[in-house]
Design a protein around this motif. Structure first.
Motif, PDB file in Angstrom:
ATOM      1  N   LEU A   1       4.540 -47.144  37.170  1.00 25.88           N
ATOM      2  CA  LEU A   1       3.922 -47.535  35.900  1.00 25.88           C
ATOM      3  C   LEU A   1       4.662 -46.907  34.715  1.00 25.88           C
ATOM      4  CD1 LEU A   1       0.126 -47.335  36.792  1.00 25.88           C
ATOM      5  CD2 LEU A   1       1.348 -49.372  36.023  1.00 25.88           C
ATOM      6  N   ASP A   2       5.027 -45.638  34.837  1.00 28.65           N
ATOM      7  CA  ASP A   2       5.758 -44.966  33.761  1.00 28.65           C
ATOM      8  C   ASP A   2       7.124 -45.607  33.539  1.00 28.65           C
ATOM      9  OD1 ASP A   2       3.718 -43.183  33.296  1.00 28.65           O
ATOM     10  OD2 ASP A   2       4.559 -41.583  34.531  1.00 28.65           O
ATOM     11  N   ILE A   3       7.822 -45.894  34.627  1.00 27.71           N
ATOM     12  CA  ILE A   3       9.145 -46.515  34.521  1.00 27.71           C
ATOM     13  C   ILE A   3       9.028 -47.920  33.955  1.00 27.71           C
ATOM     14  CG2 ILE A   3      11.076 -47.448  35.884  1.00 27.71           C
ATOM     15  CD1 ILE A   3      10.690 -44.993  37.744  1.00 27.71           C
ATOM     16  N   GLY A   4       8.068 -48.680  34.457  1.00 28.47           N
ATOM     17  CA  GLY A   4       7.868 -50.041  33.957  1.00 28.47           C
ATOM     18  C   GLY A   4       7.520 -50.044  32.481  1.00 28.47           C
ATOM     19  N   ARG A   5       6.666 -49.135  32.066  1.00 30.08           N
ATOM     20  CA  ARG A   5       6.262 -49.030  30.649  1.00 30.08           C
ATOM     21  C   ARG A   5       7.474 -48.803  29.765  1.00 30.08           C
ATOM     22  NH1 ARG A   5       4.575 -44.685  27.326  1.00 30.08           N
ATOM     23  NH2 ARG A   5       2.825 -45.156  25.929  1.00 30.08           N
ATOM     24  N   THR A   6       8.348 -47.895  30.164  1.00 29.24           N
ATOM     25  CA  THR A   6       9.546 -47.592  29.374  1.00 29.24           C
ATOM     26  C   THR A   6      10.480 -48.799  29.299  1.00 29.24           C
ATOM     27  OG1 THR A   6       9.443 -45.251  29.993  1.00 29.24           O
ATOM     28  CG2 THR A   6      11.552 -46.083  29.194  1.00 29.24           C
ATOM     29  N   LEU A   7      10.698 -49.452  30.423  1.00 28.67           N
ATOM     30  CA  LEU A   7      11.619 -50.600  30.462  1.00 28.67           C
ATOM     31  C   LEU A   7      11.050 -51.802  29.718  1.00 28.67           C
ATOM     32  CD1 LEU A   7      12.902 -50.382  34.151  1.00 28.67           C
ATOM     33  CD2 LEU A   7      14.183 -49.887  32.067  1.00 28.67           C
ATOM     34  N   PHE A   8       9.761 -52.059  29.865  1.00 29.03           N
ATOM     35  CA  PHE A   8       9.148 -53.188  29.158  1.00 29.03           C
ATOM     36  C   PHE A   8       9.208 -52.974  27.646  1.00 29.03           C
ATOM     37  CE2 PHE A   8       6.393 -53.838  33.126  1.00 29.03           C
ATOM     38  CZ  PHE A   8       7.222 -54.838  33.609  1.00 29.03           C
ATOM     39  N   ALA A   9       9.028 -51.735  27.207  1.00 28.78           N
ATOM     40  CA  ALA A   9       9.098 -51.436  25.776  1.00 28.78           C
ATOM     41  C   ALA A   9      10.512 -51.623  25.252  1.00 28.78           C
ATOM     42  CB  ALA A   9       8.624 -50.005  25.512  1.00 28.78           C
ATOM     43  N   GLU A  10      11.480 -51.244  26.066  1.00 32.36           N
ATOM     44  CA  GLU A  10      12.885 -51.303  25.641  1.00 32.36           C
ATOM     45  C   GLU A  10      13.463 -52.710  25.727  1.00 32.36           C
ATOM     46  OE1 GLU A  10      17.233 -49.572  27.136  1.00 32.36           O
ATOM     47  OE2 GLU A  10      15.371 -48.694  27.899  1.00 32.36           O
ATOM     48  N   LYS A  11      13.150 -53.432  26.818  1.00 32.65           N
ATOM     49  CA  LYS A  11      13.816 -54.696  27.094  1.00 32.65           C
ATOM     50  C   LYS A  11      12.893 -55.907  27.075  1.00 32.65           C
ATOM     51  CE  LYS A  11      17.394 -52.590  29.952  1.00 32.65           C
ATOM     52  NZ  LYS A  11      18.164 -52.687  31.220  1.00 32.65           N
ATOM     53  N   GLY A  12      11.591 -55.679  27.048  1.00 35.27           N
ATOM     54  CA  GLY A  12      10.654 -56.791  27.127  1.00 35.27           C
ATOM     55  C   GLY A  12      10.428 -57.220  28.562  1.00 35.27           C
ATOM     56  N   PHE A  13       9.460 -58.110  28.753  1.00 34.20           N
ATOM     57  CA  PHE A  13       9.118 -58.561  30.105  1.00 34.20           C
ATOM     58  C   PHE A  13      10.263 -59.325  30.744  1.00 34.20           C
ATOM     59  CE2 PHE A  13       7.447 -61.848  32.951  1.00 34.20           C
ATOM     60  CZ  PHE A  13       6.722 -61.074  33.841  1.00 34.20           C
ATOM     61  N   GLU A  14      10.826 -60.284  30.025  1.00 32.18           N
ATOM     62  CA  GLU A  14      11.890 -61.119  30.581  1.00 32.18           C
ATOM     63  C   GLU A  14      13.159 -60.318  30.862  1.00 32.18           C
ATOM     64  OE1 GLU A  14      11.459 -64.032  31.627  1.00 32.18           O
ATOM     65  OE2 GLU A  14       9.479 -64.416  30.753  1.00 32.18           O
ATOM     66  N   GLY A  15      13.438 -59.318  30.044  1.00 26.18           N
ATOM     67  CA  GLY A  15      14.662 -58.550  30.201  1.00 26.18           C
ATOM     68  C   GLY A  15      14.607 -57.473  31.268  1.00 26.18           C
TER      69      GLY A  15
END
Length: 229
Positions: free
Chosen positions: A40-54
């Protein structure tokens, strides 16, 4: 002397062998709950940085040091992980705003609501970046607009009481609640990137506009332009 030299050489050779040989990093095993929180922590960081599609499941798994099936095991896929992240952030923000509404005076309530949103943006920047994007996950509480609506619902009753006390139609409280909360939220999106002026000053200007607008409210507002419908 020869014995000492041999012992010294043997020790040196052992150290060199240790330095040159492959070092094994012992993987720390996580419990299921710990692994879920890590993802969840990793996903949160990546979604914030790159968005869902990215963001890809492969990248999430690589950052966590696990295989893709582990992500699927915990969340059923990227969509499931994203949905949990969004739900957590929405509850966090909603709790902050509703928990802040403790004052008795309406103007102070406006200040508290403005500060709560700006506090969230400042402390949970990644979460806010995720929320301001429309969620691709099909769910009833998956967009920033729906969150704003939820927060506005919390202040409807407060506005309704004020409207009734001032002789205005309390049935219009939901409309004004949406307008006020939306104003603060959109300003918050802008402040997220510029971070100027300081938080307290932003809150003061927001309340200045909202309060003095409400203070001079017309019971039956009229249009002054040529359009009437």
């Amino acid at each position: 002397m020869d014995s000492v030299a041999i012992d010294s050489n043997t020790t040196s050779n052992k150290n060199r062998a240790s330095d040159s040989g492959p070092r094994r990093t012992r993987r720390v095993r996580m419990t299921g709950a710990e692994r879920r929180e890590q993802l969840l922590d990793i996903g949160r960081t990546l979604f914030a940085e790159k968005g869902f599609e990215g963001t890809s499941v492969e990248e999430i798994a690589a950052k966590a040091g696990v295989s893709k099936p582990v992500v699927y095991e915990h969340f059923g896929g990227k969509e499931g992980l994203y949905a949990v992240v969004v739900d957590r952030e929405m509850r966090q923000l909603l709790d902050l705003v509703t928990g802040a509404l403790t004052a008795g005076h309406p103007r102070e309530l406006l200040e508290q609501a403005a500060f709560a949103l700006l506090d969230y943006i400042e402390s949970y920047t990644d979460g806010f970046r995720i929320l301001v994007r429309d969620s691709p996950v099909a769910q009833s509480t998956g967009t920033f607009a729906s969150l704003i609506s939820d927060i506005a619902t919390q202040v409807e009753d407060i506005l309704g009481l004020e409207f009734k006390a001032r002789g205005f139609d309390p049935k219009l409280a939901p409309l004004y609640a949406q307008a006020l909360v939306g104003m603060v939220a959109l300003t918050g999106q802008w402040w997220l990137d510029v971070r100027k002026p300081k938080k307290a000053e932003v809150a003061a200007h927001l309340v200045n506009l909202a309060w003095h607008g409400l203070d001079g409210l017309e019971p039956k507002p009229r249009l002054v332009g040529h359009r009437r419908s």
